[in-house]
Design a protein around this motif. Structure first.
Motif, PDB file in Angstrom:
ATOM      1  N   UNK A 136      23.045 -14.883 -30.685  1.00 25.49           N
ATOM      2  CA  UNK A 136      23.747 -14.987 -29.415  1.00 25.49           C
ATOM      3  C   UNK A 136      24.164 -16.437 -29.215  1.00 25.49           C
ATOM      4  N   UNK A 137      25.459 -16.649 -28.986  1.00 29.20           N
ATOM      5  CA  UNK A 137      25.999 -17.998 -28.808  1.00 29.20           C
ATOM      6  C   UNK A 137      26.801 -18.055 -27.520  1.00 29.20           C
ATOM      7  N   UNK A 138      26.547 -19.096 -26.731  1.00 25.78           N
ATOM      8  CA  UNK A 138      27.294 -19.252 -25.486  1.00 25.78           C
ATOM      9  C   UNK A 138      27.469 -20.735 -25.155  1.00 25.78           C
ATOM     10  N   UNK A 139      28.473 -21.008 -24.333  1.00 26.54           N
ATOM     11  CA  UNK A 139      28.692 -22.363 -23.854  1.00 26.54           C
ATOM     12  C   UNK A 139      27.641 -22.671 -22.788  1.00 26.54           C
ATOM     13  N   UNK A 140      27.074 -23.880 -22.852  1.00 30.89           N
ATOM     14  CA  UNK A 140      26.035 -24.255 -21.906  1.00 30.89           C
ATOM     15  C   UNK A 140      26.653 -24.441 -20.528  1.00 30.89           C
ATOM     16  N   UNK A 141      26.088 -23.727 -19.535  1.00 34.02           N
ATOM     17  CA  UNK A 141      26.608 -23.807 -18.181  1.00 34.02           C
ATOM     18  C   UNK A 141      26.184 -25.088 -17.488  1.00 34.02           C
ATOM     19  N   UNK A 142      26.943 -25.436 -16.473  1.00 32.16           N
ATOM     20  CA  UNK A 142      26.637 -26.659 -15.706  1.00 32.16           C
ATOM     21  C   UNK A 142      25.749 -26.363 -14.519  1.00 32.16           C
ATOM     22  N   UNK A 143      25.544 -25.055 -14.193  1.00 27.21           N
ATOM     23  CA  UNK A 143      24.730 -24.722 -13.036  1.00 27.21           C
ATOM     24  C   UNK A 143      23.259 -25.020 -13.308  1.00 27.21           C
TER      25      UNK A 143
END
Length: 341
Positions: free
Chosen positions: A289-296
């Motif tokens: 699973x790959x995702x962009x790191x959120x800023x929240x």
């Protein structure tokens, strides 16, 4: 004390065999070649009676008391008490009872000190054999008991970890549906229907030790659809499946925590979709699973899924799995590999 496979009946059988072996090697001369039998006299029989009485006094009373809270002092004290019991019984039987019944005594001129020292040697065999048999049976029961406790602890921990997952998921999905209802979305009924499907899974399938891989995949798809409904289809997920055998069985909630974390804490857009890859062969399961790191800001519940997953992997697949998390630039990748052989 846990009995396990050694029941009272089996324990009695072990004792019978034990005494048959002792009797055979005591009373049968030259047991390997031409056999002849040793005929005991009066004081051999009396010694044998004292031997058996002391054996079971030490077995049934002393050893149980010693191992209630073991210490070497208690063991030595118990052996000394059994020695005194042996000496007393032998004196009563061979110096008193045989005198009355047969007008014979075993010791005629031995003084007290020599009598005690002589019986120290004679009593040792009874005490040692009794201790040996008791300790062998006790050790077998203890090993079985420890194995049972480990299994119970393992099952209890798995149930506890599952209980952590379910409230976490329900909390997230109810928040999703609440938002949709609040804004009067026409998709709220679809979301409720999806939630009911998922709750059926969490109620029934999650209680099983293992489930079909396809059931876990359906659970993940339903979760993704709920997120997409809440965000008006702005959540893009590329879910690539390459499954040789979808009837492969895995523990529930082994894959889904990684997807939940990506959807909850990642930043999703058309240009930066969440990438999910599941490849299952006859020998390996690879889930990425790959995702962009959120800023929240990550909330306090964020770590439950990941920590929980690592503990459950150690329980279900000890030394047969690799769980790796990497952060490259602004992307977060979680990769799980399980040896299915």
């Amino acid at each position: 004390m846990y009995k396990g496979t050694i029941t009272k009946r089996l324990e009695c059988l072990i004792h019978i065999i034990y005494w048959l072996l002792i009797s055979y090697f005591t009373f049968v001369k030259n047991p390997i070649g031409t056999k002849s039998f040793f005929v005991p006299d009066l004081f051999i029989w009396t010694y044998f009676i004292v031997f058996i009485l002391t054996f079971y006094f030490h077995y049934l009373i002393v050893m149980k008391q010693v191992f209630k809270s073991f210490s070497w002092k208690k063991l030595l004290a118990g052996a000394f008490i059994s020695y005194l019991v042996f000496t007393f019984l032998r004196w009563i039987i061979e110096q008193v009872i045989t005198k009355i019944l047969f007008d014979r005594v075993n010791y005629t001129t031995t003084d007290f000190i020599n009598y005690m020292l002589d019986n120290l040697q004679y009593s040792s065999m009874s005490i040692i054999l009794s201790s040996f048999l008791w300790f062998v049976i006790y050790s077998i029961r203890l090993l079985e008991y420890n194995k049972l406790i480990l299994e119970e602890n393992k099952n209890t921990e798995i149930k506890f970890l599952k209980a952590q997952i379910n409230p976490h998921f329900v909390f997230n999905t109810l928040n999703n549906i609440y938002s949709m209802v609040y804004f009067q979305s026409d998709k709220s009924l679809v979301a409720i229907d999806k939630l009911s499907q998922i709750m059926r899974f969490t109620t029934y399938e999650s209680q099983k030790e293992k489930i079909k891989l396809s059931d876990e995949v359906d659970y993940i798809k339903a979760y993704i659809e709920l997120e997409q409904l809440r965000h008006q289809d702005n959540v893009r997920v590329d879910f690539n499946l390459e499954i040789k055998n979808e009837f492969e069985e895995i523990p529930p909630y082994i894959l889904s925590p990684l997807v939940e974390n990506a959807l909850k804490h990642g930043e999703v857009s058309d240009s930066e979709p969440i990438e999910i890859q599941l490849k299952v062969t006859s020998e390996k399961l690879i889930f990425k699973v790959k995702n962009k790191i959120g800023t929240q800001k990550k909330d306090s519940l964020g770590g439950i899924g990941q920590d929980n997953l690592q503990k459950r992997l150690q329980i279900h697949y000890p030394e047969k799995q690799q769980f790796k998390i990497t952060k490259e630039e602004n992307h977060f990748t979680a990769e799980l590999e399980i040896d299915l052989k």
